[in-house]
Design an enzyme around this catalytic site. Structure first.
Site, PDB file in Angstrom:
ATOM      1  N   HIS A   1       0.840  -1.208   0.000  1.00 31.03           N
ATOM      2  CA  HIS A   1       0.000   0.000   0.000  1.00 31.03           C
ATOM      3  C   HIS A   1       0.873   1.257   0.000  1.00 31.03           C
ATOM      4  O   HIS A   1       0.543   2.252  -0.647  1.00 31.03           O
ATOM      5  CB  HIS A   1      -0.946   0.002   1.217  1.00 31.03           C
ATOM      6  CG  HIS A   1      -2.060   0.991   1.094  1.00 31.03           C
ATOM      7  ND1 HIS A   1      -2.100   2.167   1.806  1.00 31.03           N
ATOM      8  CD2 HIS A   1      -3.176   0.984   0.311  1.00 31.03           C
ATOM      9  CE1 HIS A   1      -3.201   2.829   1.481  1.00 31.03           C
ATOM     10  NE2 HIS A   1      -3.867   2.150   0.576  1.00 31.03           N
ATOM     11  N   CYS A   2       1.985   1.196   0.701  1.00 31.09           N
ATOM     12  CA  CYS A   2       2.858   2.376   0.828  1.00 31.09           C
ATOM     13  C   CYS A   2       3.552   2.742  -0.488  1.00 31.09           C
ATOM     14  O   CYS A   2       3.966   3.886  -0.669  1.00 31.09           O
ATOM     15  CB  CYS A   2       3.951   2.127   1.856  1.00 31.09           C
ATOM     16  SG  CYS A   2       3.397   1.467   3.417  1.00 31.09           S
ATOM     17  N   ILE A   3       3.727   1.782  -1.386  1.00 28.29           N
ATOM     18  CA  ILE A   3       4.485   2.072  -2.618  1.00 28.29           C
ATOM     19  C   ILE A   3       3.566   2.303  -3.818  1.00 28.29           C
ATOM     20  O   ILE A   3       4.043   2.443  -4.944  1.00 28.29           O
ATOM     21  CB  ILE A   3       5.518   0.968  -2.937  1.00 28.29           C
ATOM     22  CG1 ILE A   3       4.838  -0.380  -3.216  1.00 28.29           C
ATOM     23  CG2 ILE A   3       6.544   0.850  -1.810  1.00 28.29           C
ATOM     24  CD1 ILE A   3       5.789  -1.437  -3.806  1.00 28.29           C
TER      25      ILE A   3
END
Ligand code: KQY
Length: 363
Positions: A350-352
């Site tokens: 999700h962060c990337i």
């Protein structure tokens, strides 16, 4: 300055249809081991998985452009753009939909998760320009926010509710001296929400100071998935109990009580000596010592058109996580991608990634 709320914009939920997904190619050797080669392979796997379901754009520095272009599948668009690292959830825009279906986006002030008070690197100026550049490329309306925030610090249900964690969003290292009321006003104005649900701490050891996207997320309006730990000896136990207690008494913007689904946390994982040795020594705030616990969570997944792209860690709990996701998203294909190399850099799928909602073509 007009705010998104005043202009009739709001942030759609991640499950709303996407025009595509944005990512940033990893290369900095003080975050990614072995000159970022293993991380690049993991990013290729994530981008390729998403590209089965929606268009993917990978941003890469001038220095890495040829390498990214040569190693990514041809259907993935590669564009040259400077950055300080590769966390598009946090440095990309939080895309918005306008009153006639037009595209906009919030360009948060970015300070590398804490600026000079415990932030992870300096400088961060190239990262701070990325949201504005993406919005420019897409000819989308840009709303520059007056405060520091990151996309990983918020989860919306698309129906007026946002989920946040106090540890991060009220942290002095983001907006010194800000009150809860002022932060709530900013979230209302820039996300177009009316209800803010506050969790407490994030996953222990998370170097973002507790991004909510590693702890909990909406899976539909009225339903939240929470990274859960049963072991009272594990620091994540108290965090998950506190979060569940808060969620159980919360109401969303439509007045609904929330159903909370527990997602088992992954088997505890630690940085090996070999992994730690592969990271360049640095004066940055990123600690990559052997034996350090990794802030792993299965909640850190991406919702693509028709699919869930979720992290796998090669541990026993992966199968249970797949089962939970398959039950929650029966209409989507569950694709689990090996993600330990992303986790070693301090975040996950999700962060990337950053979804761009599909807009009204007539606008
Ligand atoms: O989890 C995220 N959203 C970003 C993590 C940043 C880690 C930098 N090493």
């Amino acid at each position: 300055m007009t705010t998104p709320r005043a202009a009739g914009f709001h942030m759609p939920a991640e499950w709303a249809p996407h025009a595509g997904c944005w990512m940033i190619w990893p290369e900095r050797p003080d975050n990614w081991r072995l000159g970022a080669k293993p991380a690049q392979a993991a990013f290729i796997a994530v981008a390729s998985a998403i590209a089965r379901f929606e268009p993917v754009t990978m941003l890469a520095s001038a220095r890495q452009y040829e390498n990214a272009r040569a190693t990514l599948p041809p259907e993935i668009r590669v564009l040259e753009m400077s950055s300080n690292d590769s966390w598009c959830r946090d440095v990309g825009p939080s895309f918005l939909r306008g009153p006639n279906g037009e595209l906009g986006g919030v360009d948060w002030i970015f300070n590398a998760w804490g600026g000079l008070k415990g932030g992870l690197y300096f400088p961060w100026d190239l990262d701070d320009q990325i949201a504005g550049k993406i919005l420019g490329l897409e000819r989308a309306r840009r709303f520059r926010a007056p405060r520091v925030l990151e996309g990983g610090a918020i989860h919306v249900d698309g129906e007026g509710t946002v989920l946040v964690a106090e540890q991060c969003v009220l942290n002095e290292n983001r907006n010194e001296g800000i009150t809860r009321a002022a932060m709530e006003a900013m979230l209302r104005d820039y996300l177009g929400v009316s209800q803010i649900i506050w969790l407490g701490n994030g996953v222990p050891g998370d170097e973002t100071d507790g991004h909510v996207d590693n702890l909990a997320c909406f899976v539909t309006p009225g339903k939240v998935l929470l990274s859960w730990c049963d072991d009272p000896a594990d620091p994540h136990h108290a965090v998950s109990r506190d979060a569940e207690a808060r969620l159980k008494v919360a109401r969303d913007a439509k007045g609904r009580a929330l159903e909370v689904v527990r997602m088992p946390m992954p088997t505890p994982m630690f940085i090996t000596a070999e992994e730690a040795a592969g990271v360049d020594a640095t004066l940055s705030g990123m600690n990559r010592a052997a034996g350090e616990r990794l802030a792993a969570s299965y909640v850190n997944f991406y919702i693509a058109n028709g699919a869930i792209i979720a992290p796998a860690f090669g541990v026993e709990t992966d199968a249970a996580a797949h089962g939970v996701l398959a039950r929650l998203f029966p209409e989507r294909e569950i694709v689990m991608v090996p993600a330990r190399e992303i986790l070693l850099g301090g975040g996950n799928i999700h962060c990337i990634t950053q979804q761009q909602p599909k807009i009204n073509d007539k606008v």
